[in-house]
Design a protein around this motif. Sequence first.
Motif, short mmCIF file in Angstrom:
data_model
loop_
_atom_site.label_atom_id
_atom_site.label_comp_id
_atom_site.label_asym_id
_atom_site.label_seq_id
_atom_site.Cartn_x
_atom_site.Cartn_y
_atom_site.Cartn_z
N LYS A 196 0.85 -1.20 0.00
CA LYS A 196 0.00 0.00 0.00
C LYS A 196 0.88 1.25 0.00
CE LYS A 196 -3.73 -2.55 0.74
NZ LYS A 196 -4.72 -2.79 -0.28
N PRO A 197 1.38 1.65 -1.17
CA PRO A 197 2.19 2.88 -1.21
C PRO A 197 1.42 4.04 -0.59
CG PRO A 197 2.12 1.82 -3.36
CD PRO A 197 1.14 1.08 -2.48
N MET A 198 2.17 4.91 0.08
CA MET A 198 1.50 5.97 0.83
C MET A 198 2.15 7.33 0.55
SD MET A 198 0.89 6.28 4.92
CE MET A 198 0.72 4.60 5.16
N LEU A 199 1.30 8.33 0.35
CA LEU A 199 1.80 9.71 0.21
C LEU A 199 1.35 10.48 1.44
CD1 LEU A 199 3.11 11.84 -1.83
CD2 LEU A 199 0.76 12.54 -2.27
N THR A 200 2.29 11.11 2.12
CA THR A 200 1.93 11.92 3.28
C THR A 200 1.62 13.34 2.80
OG1 THR A 200 3.36 10.61 4.67
CG2 THR A 200 2.67 12.72 5.56
N VAL A 201 0.41 13.80 3.13
CA VAL A 201 -0.02 15.13 2.69
C VAL A 201 -0.16 16.03 3.92
CG1 VAL A 201 -1.87 16.44 1.59
CG2 VAL A 201 -1.20 14.22 0.66
N GLY A 202 0.65 17.07 3.99
CA GLY A 202 0.57 18.04 5.08
C GLY A 202 -0.51 19.05 4.76
N ASN A 203 -1.66 18.90 5.42
CA ASN A 203 -2.84 19.73 5.09
C ASN A 203 -2.89 20.98 5.99
OD1 ASN A 203 -5.30 20.34 3.80
ND2 ASN A 203 -6.47 19.32 5.43
N LYS A 204 -3.74 21.92 5.60
CA LYS A 204 -4.03 23.16 6.35
C LYS A 204 -2.89 24.17 6.23
CE LYS A 204 -7.00 20.68 9.69
NZ LYS A 204 -7.53 20.59 11.03
N ILE A 205 -2.16 24.15 5.11
CA ILE A 205 -1.03 25.09 4.97
C ILE A 205 -1.50 26.53 4.89
CG2 ILE A 205 0.59 23.45 3.89
CD1 ILE A 205 -0.14 24.86 1.18
N ASP A 206 -2.81 26.71 4.58
CA ASP A 206 -3.33 28.09 4.51
C ASP A 206 -3.27 28.79 5.86
OD1 ASP A 206 -6.37 27.59 5.70
OD2 ASP A 206 -5.56 25.90 4.61
N SER A 207 -3.20 28.00 6.95
CA SER A 207 -3.17 28.63 8.27
C SER A 207 -1.77 28.57 8.88
CB SER A 207 -4.19 27.95 9.20
OG SER A 207 -3.86 26.59 9.36
N MET A 208 -0.75 28.44 8.02
CA MET A 208 0.62 28.32 8.53
C MET A 208 1.54 29.40 7.96
SD MET A 208 1.13 24.25 8.05
CE MET A 208 2.84 24.23 8.54
N GLN A 209 2.64 29.62 8.67
CA GLN A 209 3.66 30.52 8.15
C GLN A 209 4.40 29.81 7.01
OE1 GLN A 209 5.90 30.96 11.68
NE2 GLN A 209 4.87 32.84 12.29
N LYS A 210 4.74 30.61 6.01
CA LYS A 210 5.39 30.06 4.81
C LYS A 210 6.67 29.28 5.17
CE LYS A 210 7.41 31.54 0.47
NZ LYS A 210 7.87 32.68 -0.30
N GLU A 211 7.47 29.81 6.08
CA GLU A 211 8.76 29.17 6.41
C GLU A 211 8.52 27.74 6.90
OE1 GLU A 211 7.87 32.21 7.96
OE2 GLU A 211 8.69 33.11 6.14
N LYS A 212 7.48 27.57 7.73
CA LYS A 212 7.21 26.25 8.29
C LYS A 212 6.73 25.28 7.20
CE LYS A 212 6.65 27.30 13.06
NZ LYS A 212 5.80 27.64 14.16
N VAL A 213 5.94 25.82 6.27
CA VAL A 213 5.44 24.98 5.18
C VAL A 213 6.61 24.51 4.33
CG1 VAL A 213 4.01 24.93 3.10
CG2 VAL A 213 3.22 26.19 5.12
N LEU A 214 7.53 25.43 4.05
CA LEU A 214 8.65 25.08 3.18
C LEU A 214 9.57 24.04 3.83
CD1 LEU A 214 9.47 28.53 1.53
CD2 LEU A 214 8.04 26.66 0.67
N ILE A 215 9.67 24.08 5.15
CA ILE A 215 10.48 23.06 5.84
C ILE A 215 9.85 21.67 5.63
CG2 ILE A 215 11.17 22.19 8.13
CD1 ILE A 215 11.51 25.16 8.96
#
Length: 389
Positions: A212-231
Motif C-alpha cells: 500500500k504505497p503511501m503519500l503523506t499530505v501536510g494539510n491546512k497550509i493556509d493557516s501556517m507561516q510560509k517558512e514552516k510549510v517550506l520546511i
Amino acid sequence: MITLAIAGKPNCGKSTFFRAATLAHAEIANYPFTTIDPNKGVAYVRTPCSCRKFGLNCGHCNDGVRFIPINLIDVAGLVPDAHKGKGLGNQFLDNLRQAHAIIHIIDASGSTDIEGNPVEPGSHDPHTDIDALIYEMSMWLYGILEKHWSKLLRQATSKTSNLIKLIAETLAGLGITEPDIIRAMNETGFDIHKSDDKSLILLSCALFRNAKPMLTVGNKIDSMQKEKVLILEKEGIHIASAAAELALRNADAAKIISYIPGNSEFAIINPDSLNSAQKSGLAGISTLLKTYGSTGVQSALNNIVFSLLDMIVVYPVEDETHLTDGKGRILPDAFLMRKGSNPKEMAFQVHSDIGNGFLYAIDAHTKMRVKESHELSTGDVIRIVSTAK
Ligand SMILES: Nc1nc2c(ncn2[C@@H]2O[C@H](COP(=O)(O)OP(=O)(O)OP(=O)(O)O)[C@@H](O)[C@H]2O)c(=O)[nH]1
Ligand SMILES: [Mg+2]
C-alpha cells in the motif's frame, strides 16, 4: 478502476480533501470522528490530453487537460491503539483492503492533538502522526497474520516458498501479492526457522509498505507561516490546503470563478457579483496559489497515481486515422495502466473478448504495427485489432 483511500487521525481534513477532490457530499466539522461510515466518490487525475498532439479537439478534455476517473474512499479517523479497538476500532481499516494506495493526511498546522482534539495551533508536532499511522496499520496487518501464523507455519513444512504462497492466499483480499511478500522478506531478512513475534511485526510493516504505497499530505497550509510549510516540503511531505481547493471547486461549480483543478490560478467571472467576504476569501487563495503553485490536492492525486503507482495513460481507438471509436467519438476513453504494460494487456482492459482475440495493434502516432510485447508509453493512442468485435 484505481482506488485510493484517505487515511489519518481524526480532524486533520480527510473529508475536506475528499469533498474537494470529488465534490461528493461528506460531513466536515472541527471535532474528532465526524466521519463514521466511509464516504466513497469519484476523483480524477489530470494529464495532458493526446488529442492536442494530433491537432484535434476531442471534446472529452478541458482545453487540452484530460481528467481520468479514480475511486476515492474517505475513512474514519485513526487514533493510537485503533488496532486494539480504540476510537472507532479497526473495523474501518478494512476499508483500506481495496485501496491500491493511501493518501495519509496530517494536520501540518499542528492545531489538533494525536486524537484529533483541537489544541493551540503549532502546539502538536505533526511528524508524530506519520509514524503513528504506519504503526497502527502495520499492527492491524500483524493481527491478521498472527491469527493464522501457527497454521501457516505448519502447512509450509519449513519451506519458505510454501509459506510465501500460503501468506499470499491468506492476504489476497488485501491486495497483497507474492512479489510483495518476497520483497518484504528480503527487506527484513526474514528466516522461516527463526520466526518470532518481532520478526512477524517487522514483516508486517514491510508488507504494508510494499503493498500500500503511501503519500503523506501536510494539510491546512493556509493557516501556517510560509517558512514552516517550506520546511515540511523539504522533508518530502506533500503540502496542501484542502479547504482552499474545496472553496475553488465550489466557486467554479457555482460559476463564480473559472478554475481547472490543479491550476496555479483562477479567473473571477463577474467581480461585481462578489460580496466582500467572497472577495477577501478568493484573494487569500490567490496568494496561496502564487506562493505554493497550487492547492496541492490535484498534485497529490497525480503524484500517487503517476509516481507511486507508476501508471501511464493510453487511449484505445478503433480508427487510428481519425482517432475514433466505432461511434465516431474522438478519444472517448483514457485508460490508466501500469508502466510496462503492452498492447495485449491493453486489449484485455478494453474487454476480455478483445484480449482473447488479440491479433496485433497499431500505434496511431506512427501508423505502424506494434508487437504484442511492445511497451506502451504514456499518451499512446492504440488501435487494437482483434478477432472479437
Ligand atoms: N485551515 C484549514 N482547515 C481545514 C483544512 N481542511 C480541513 N480543515 C478543517 O479541519 C476540520 C476537520 O475537517 P474534516 O474534513 O471534517 O476532518 P476529518 O479528518 O475528515 O475528520 P474526522 O472525520 O473527524 O476524522 C474542519 O474544521 C475543517 O474545516 C484546510 O486545508 N485548512
Ligand atoms: Mg471526516
